[in-house]
Design a protein around this motif. Structure first.
Motif, PDB file in Angstrom:
ATOM      1  N   GLY A  25      -0.026   2.249  -0.988  1.00 19.92           N
ATOM      2  CA  GLY A  25      -1.228   2.739  -1.361  1.00 19.92           C
ATOM      3  C   GLY A  25      -1.592   2.803  -2.702  1.00 19.92           C
ATOM      4  N   PRO A 120      -3.997   6.686  -6.153  1.00 20.19           N
ATOM      5  CA  PRO A 120      -5.434   7.303  -5.947  1.00 20.19           C
ATOM      6  C   PRO A 120      -5.486   8.282  -6.640  1.00 20.19           C
ATOM      7  CG  PRO A 120      -4.797   6.042  -4.004  1.00 20.19           C
ATOM      8  CD  PRO A 120      -3.444   6.148  -4.580  1.00 20.19           C
ATOM      9  N   ASN A 137     -13.973   4.987  -4.125  1.00 16.82           N
ATOM     10  CA  ASN A 137     -14.038   6.376  -3.461  1.00 16.82           C
ATOM     11  C   ASN A 137     -14.424   5.701  -1.950  1.00 16.82           C
ATOM     12  OD1 ASN A 137     -13.260   7.824  -5.542  1.00 16.82           O
ATOM     13  ND2 ASN A 137     -15.056   8.424  -6.035  1.00 16.82           N
ATOM     14  N   LEU A 140     -11.556   4.138  -0.302  1.00 16.02           N
ATOM     15  CA  LEU A 140     -10.510   4.890  -0.104  1.00 16.02           C
ATOM     16  C   LEU A 140     -11.051   6.161   1.320  1.00 16.02           C
ATOM     17  CD1 LEU A 140      -9.191   6.465  -3.357  1.00 16.02           C
ATOM     18  CD2 LEU A 140      -7.938   4.703  -1.790  1.00 16.02           C
ATOM     19  N   ARG A 143     -10.310   4.123   4.381  1.00 14.76           N
ATOM     20  CA  ARG A 143      -9.299   3.786   4.637  1.00 14.76           C
ATOM     21  C   ARG A 143      -8.428   5.036   5.220  1.00 14.76           C
ATOM     22  NH1 ARG A 143      -4.961   1.995   0.104  1.00 14.76           N
ATOM     23  NH2 ARG A 143      -4.746   4.334  -0.080  1.00 14.76           N
ATOM     24  N   HIS A 144      -8.796   6.252   4.902  1.00 16.06           N
ATOM     25  CA  HIS A 144      -8.104   7.364   5.275  1.00 16.06           C
ATOM     26  C   HIS A 144      -8.757   8.119   6.545  1.00 16.06           C
ATOM     27  CE1 HIS A 144      -5.610   7.553   2.101  1.00 16.06           C
ATOM     28  NE2 HIS A 144      -6.418   7.449   1.039  1.00 16.06           N
TER      29      HIS A 144
END
Length: 145
Positions: A25, A120, A137, A140, A143-144
């Motif tokens: 990651g 990150p 941002n 991310l 992705r989450h």
């Protein structure tokens, strides 16, 4: 891909960058040379990429730039979105994502100071151009999600 709602004129400067993640990651960041007036965002951490040549598509640009800057070829390159570099070059930048699990220290870096995979959570302590930080941002967050 997110479409910009404004029509681009033929003279709109464009560029492409790639957010490259490894299986842990971490993101591959590039410390740019400190050459004020020569390159945009000198001495900042960024992702690999560059400007489109006249008539060149962003996907072609990022493949070329990854090879030119770091001898890097990636599989599964995915187009994400566009963000304008409002406080720097003014270019409309297309963001791409890919994964790569190699050793960044073994890449033949042709531009900049160094390449480094960073977690990150370590990015908040780095000097990163605002549009690149925004792009990371956004990446991310999806992705989450």
């Amino acid at each position: 891909m997110h479409q910009d709602t404004t029509a681009d004129s033929p003279a709109t400067a464009r560029g492409a960058v790639a957010i490259i993640a490894n299986r842990r990651g971490e993101l591959l960041l590039h410390l740019r040379d400190n050459l004020p007036g020569v390159i945009a965002w000198p001495d900042h951490w960024s992702v690999l990429g560059g400007g489109c040549d006249p008539g060149e598509a962003p996907r072609t640009t990022i493949v070329r730039e990854l090879d030119e800057e770091a001898g890097l070829a990636v599989d599964g390159l995915t187009e994400l979105f566009e963000i304008r570099d409002e406080h720097g070059s003014g270019q409309l930048i297309t963001f791409f994502a890919a994964s790569w699990d190699g050793d960044e220290s073994a890449l033949p870096l042709a531009e900049g100071v160094k390449l480094q995979f960073l977690a990150p959570e370590d990015l908040e302590f780095r000097t990163i151009p605002p549009f690149i930080r925004d792009g990371i941002n956004r990446y991310l967050a999806t992705r989450h999600a």
